[in-house]
Design a protein around this motif. Structure first.
Motif, PDB file in Angstrom:
ATOM      1  N   ILE A 123       6.315  -6.404   9.224  1.00  0.00           N
ATOM      2  CA  ILE A 123       7.097  -6.741  10.130  1.00  0.00           C
ATOM      3  C   ILE A 123       7.509  -7.255   8.432  1.00  0.00           C
ATOM      4  O   ILE A 123       8.771  -6.995   7.944  1.00  0.00           O
ATOM      5  CB  ILE A 123       6.977  -7.578  11.052  1.00  0.00           C
ATOM      6  CG1 ILE A 123       6.800  -5.857  12.302  1.00  0.00           C
ATOM      7  CG2 ILE A 123       8.559  -8.613  10.996  1.00  0.00           C
ATOM      8  CD1 ILE A 123       6.310  -7.373  13.756  1.00  0.00           C
ATOM      9  N   ALA A 124       7.404  -7.843   7.839  1.00  0.00           N
ATOM     10  CA  ALA A 124       7.917  -8.472   6.166  1.00  0.00           C
ATOM     11  C   ALA A 124       8.548  -7.510   5.640  1.00  0.00           C
ATOM     12  O   ALA A 124       9.414  -7.703   5.219  1.00  0.00           O
ATOM     13  CB  ALA A 124       6.597  -9.530   5.685  1.00  0.00           C
ATOM     14  N   ARG A 125       7.932  -6.342   5.903  1.00  0.00           N
ATOM     15  CA  ARG A 125       8.021  -5.140   4.406  1.00  0.00           C
ATOM     16  C   ARG A 125       9.076  -4.141   5.658  1.00  0.00           C
ATOM     17  O   ARG A 125      10.826  -4.327   5.129  1.00  0.00           O
ATOM     18  CB  ARG A 125       7.412  -4.481   4.545  1.00  0.00           C
ATOM     19  CG  ARG A 125       5.831  -4.637   3.040  1.00  0.00           C
ATOM     20  CD  ARG A 125       5.526  -4.847   3.206  1.00  0.00           C
ATOM     21  NE  ARG A 125       4.717  -4.513   1.641  1.00  0.00           N
ATOM     22  CZ  ARG A 125       2.975  -4.238   1.787  1.00  0.00           C
ATOM     23  NH1 ARG A 125       2.505  -3.148   1.723  1.00  0.00           N
ATOM     24  NH2 ARG A 125       2.270  -4.473   0.651  1.00  0.00           N
ATOM     25  N   ALA A 126       8.988  -4.115   6.348  1.00  0.00           N
ATOM     26  CA  ALA A 126       9.749  -3.347   7.019  1.00  0.00           C
ATOM     27  C   ALA A 126      11.572  -3.795   7.916  1.00  0.00           C
ATOM     28  O   ALA A 126      12.589  -3.179   7.663  1.00  0.00           O
ATOM     29  CB  ALA A 126       9.589  -2.420   8.530  1.00  0.00           C
ATOM     30  N   VAL A 127      10.796  -5.131   7.894  1.00  0.00           N
ATOM     31  CA  VAL A 127      12.028  -5.741   8.512  1.00  0.00           C
ATOM     32  C   VAL A 127      12.658  -6.827   7.765  1.00  0.00           C
ATOM     33  O   VAL A 127      14.344  -6.787   7.728  1.00  0.00           O
ATOM     34  CB  VAL A 127      11.385  -6.193  10.410  1.00  0.00           C
ATOM     35  CG1 VAL A 127      12.969  -7.197  10.621  1.00  0.00           C
ATOM     36  CG2 VAL A 127      11.406  -5.167  11.037  1.00  0.00           C
TER      37      VAL A 127
ATOM     38  N   CYS B 120      12.440   1.079   6.748  1.00  0.00           N
ATOM     39  CA  CYS B 120      11.999  -0.176   6.079  1.00  0.00           C
ATOM     40  C   CYS B 120      13.163  -0.951   4.793  1.00  0.00           C
ATOM     41  O   CYS B 120      13.868  -0.192   3.790  1.00  0.00           O
ATOM     42  CB  CYS B 120      11.073   0.354   4.637  1.00  0.00           C
ATOM     43  SG  CYS B 120       9.625  -0.760   4.016  1.00  0.00           S
ATOM     44  N   ALA B 121      13.415  -1.922   5.112  1.00  0.00           N
ATOM     45  CA  ALA B 121      14.369  -2.429   4.742  1.00  0.00           C
ATOM     46  C   ALA B 121      13.790  -3.285   3.126  1.00  0.00           C
ATOM     47  O   ALA B 121      14.559  -3.498   2.551  1.00  0.00           O
ATOM     48  CB  ALA B 121      14.313  -4.105   5.475  1.00  0.00           C
ATOM     49  N   TRP B 122      12.320  -3.173   2.785  1.00  0.00           N
ATOM     50  CA  TRP B 122      11.543  -3.339   1.691  1.00  0.00           C
ATOM     51  C   TRP B 122      12.264  -1.926   0.709  1.00  0.00           C
ATOM     52  O   TRP B 122      12.767  -1.907  -0.475  1.00  0.00           O
ATOM     53  CB  TRP B 122      10.435  -3.642   1.628  1.00  0.00           C
ATOM     54  CG  TRP B 122      10.139  -3.567   0.431  1.00  0.00           C
ATOM     55  CD1 TRP B 122      10.465  -4.461  -0.512  1.00  0.00           C
ATOM     56  CD2 TRP B 122       8.133  -3.814  -0.293  1.00  0.00           C
ATOM     57  NE1 TRP B 122       9.491  -4.869  -1.232  1.00  0.00           N
ATOM     58  CE2 TRP B 122       8.036  -4.230  -0.950  1.00  0.00           C
ATOM     59  CE3 TRP B 122       7.478  -2.335   0.229  1.00  0.00           C
ATOM     60  CZ2 TRP B 122       6.981  -3.981  -1.629  1.00  0.00           C
ATOM     61  CZ3 TRP B 122       5.844  -2.415  -0.076  1.00  0.00           C
ATOM     62  CH2 TRP B 122       6.001  -2.961  -1.463  1.00  0.00           C
ATOM     63  N   ARG B 123      12.086  -0.968   1.622  1.00  0.00           N
ATOM     64  CA  ARG B 123      12.598   0.228   0.696  1.00  0.00           C
ATOM     65  C   ARG B 123      14.144   0.339   0.008  1.00  0.00           C
ATOM     66  O   ARG B 123      14.612   0.207  -0.561  1.00  0.00           O
ATOM     67  CB  ARG B 123      12.118   1.720   1.449  1.00  0.00           C
ATOM     68  CG  ARG B 123      12.167   3.035   0.299  1.00  0.00           C
ATOM     69  CD  ARG B 123      12.946   4.178   1.587  1.00  0.00           C
ATOM     70  NE  ARG B 123      13.491   3.981   2.417  1.00  0.00           N
ATOM     71  CZ  ARG B 123      14.930   4.401   2.150  1.00  0.00           C
ATOM     72  NH1 ARG B 123      15.027   4.840   0.546  1.00  0.00           N
ATOM     73  NH2 ARG B 123      15.938   4.247   2.847  1.00  0.00           N
ATOM     74  N   THR B 124      14.696   0.278   1.147  1.00  0.00           N
ATOM     75  CA  THR B 124      16.564   0.069   1.168  1.00  0.00           C
ATOM     76  C   THR B 124      16.321  -0.867  -0.243  1.00  0.00           C
ATOM     77  O   THR B 124      17.901  -0.441  -0.792  1.00  0.00           O
ATOM     78  CB  THR B 124      16.644  -0.046   2.617  1.00  0.00           C
ATOM     79  OG1 THR B 124      16.487   0.437   3.261  1.00  0.00           O
ATOM     80  CG2 THR B 124      18.652  -0.941   2.021  1.00  0.00           C
TER      81      THR B 124
END
Length: 288
Positions: A143-147, A206-210
């Motif tokens: 969640i920390a990464r994806a969100v 994934c927000a971390w990828r973005t």
DNA sequence: TACGCGTGGGG
DNA sequence: TCCCCAAGCGT
């Protein structure tokens, strides 16, 4: 927020590892024992011990009837042996308060010794199929990464539970699958070090990828050094007593060659305080 | 909230 | 070689 659950569940259906506690009809007691063992011990080390444990004590009442010493011995080298003691106590509490049946309610589970937010909900969800958020180190990282778009989760917080609850699908079955899938992703793909983003089913969300996989820092708590620690001394004392017979060993002969005698004494005293050993007639032994 | 608590495998 | 990491809990 884009839908997280659907692709995770689909991925999980195809890629979930076959693990003992995922077999149909594994049972609430087996689930409970497996969750105790999995608290900070890797899956591959747990599996053979879980099998042996459930063969010896197939139900909570079987373990409750045994001596704590037997539980601590059977725990062997799984680590954090207080868990063996706590599991034994939980078995006694299940016998005395729940007629020998692992309870289903989260509050009842939380009241058992050694069961906290994670284990209580893991049992309620995975053994009984109820709808609760299951938060562990894997789900917090995913969640920390994806969100959250961060490289690592922060320290655990009460709000983690609400965060996970907010992502849960409406149906009980889907919710349980979402919990399991998020844990599984964190365990095998979205790992703490060197995540396998190439094989991740939610890279498109994934927000971390973005954000371009930024290093957003890491304020997780570091584990204290083990070499030379009191924990090491405690581990050595307990291993000696596990390998000794029931009468134990004279305290003046226990770890007599330990480099730091004060540390040795501290280890023995603290183990006795924890109930992991008994001091009787100048000897130390596992708790009868 | 932060700390103490085992053990072993992998990078 | 170390250091990191592992389905946390109780205090």
């Amino acid at each position: 927020m884009p839908e997280l659950a659907a692709p995770l569940i689909e991925w999980y259906r195809k890629n979930a590892r076959e693990l003992p506690w995922r077999a149909p009809g594994f049972g609430a007691w087996g689930t409970l024992v497996s969750e105790f063992m999995l608290q900070q011990t890797p899956v591959n080390r747990v599996i053979p011990h879980l099998d042996a444990w459930l063969t010896r004590w197939p139900a909570p009442t079987d373990l409750a009837a045994a001596a704590p010493a037997d539980a601590v011995r059977q725990w062997a080298n799984l680590g954090y042996p207080r868990r063996a003691l706590w599991l034994h106590r939980a078995a006694v509490e299940i016998r005395d308060r729940h007629a020998g049946v692992v309870p289903r309610g989260v509050d009842d589970l939380l009241a058992l010794t050694g069961i906290g937010d994670y284990t209580a909900r893991a049992v309620a969800v995975f053994a009984y199929g109820d709808r609760h958020p299951v938060v562990d180190t894997n789900t917090r990282r995913v969640i920390a990464r994806a969100v959250g778009g961060r490289s690592q989760p922060g320290p655990p917080t009460r709000s983690d539970l609400a965060d996970m609850a907010g992502l849960l699908p409406a149906g009980r079955e889907d919710a349980a699958m979402f919990n399991a899938a998020t844990m599984e992703l964190g365990a095998v793909v979205c790992t703490a070090r060197a995540p396998r983003c190439d094989s991740c089913p939610i890279t498109h969300i994934c927000a971390w990828r973005t954000a371009g996989y930024p290093d957003t820092g890491d304020d997780r708590r570091r584990q204290a050094r083990y070499e030379g620690s009191d924990r090491q001394a405690r581990g050595a004392v307990l291993k000696t007593l596990r390998d000794a017979d029931a009468a134990g060993i004279r305290t003046d002969e226990l770890l007599a060659d330990w480099s730091d005698p004060h540390q040795r004494d501290r280890a023995i005293t603290s183990l006795a305080d924890d109930g992991l050993i008994e001091l009787v007639n100048g000897s130390a032994r596992l708790p009868h």
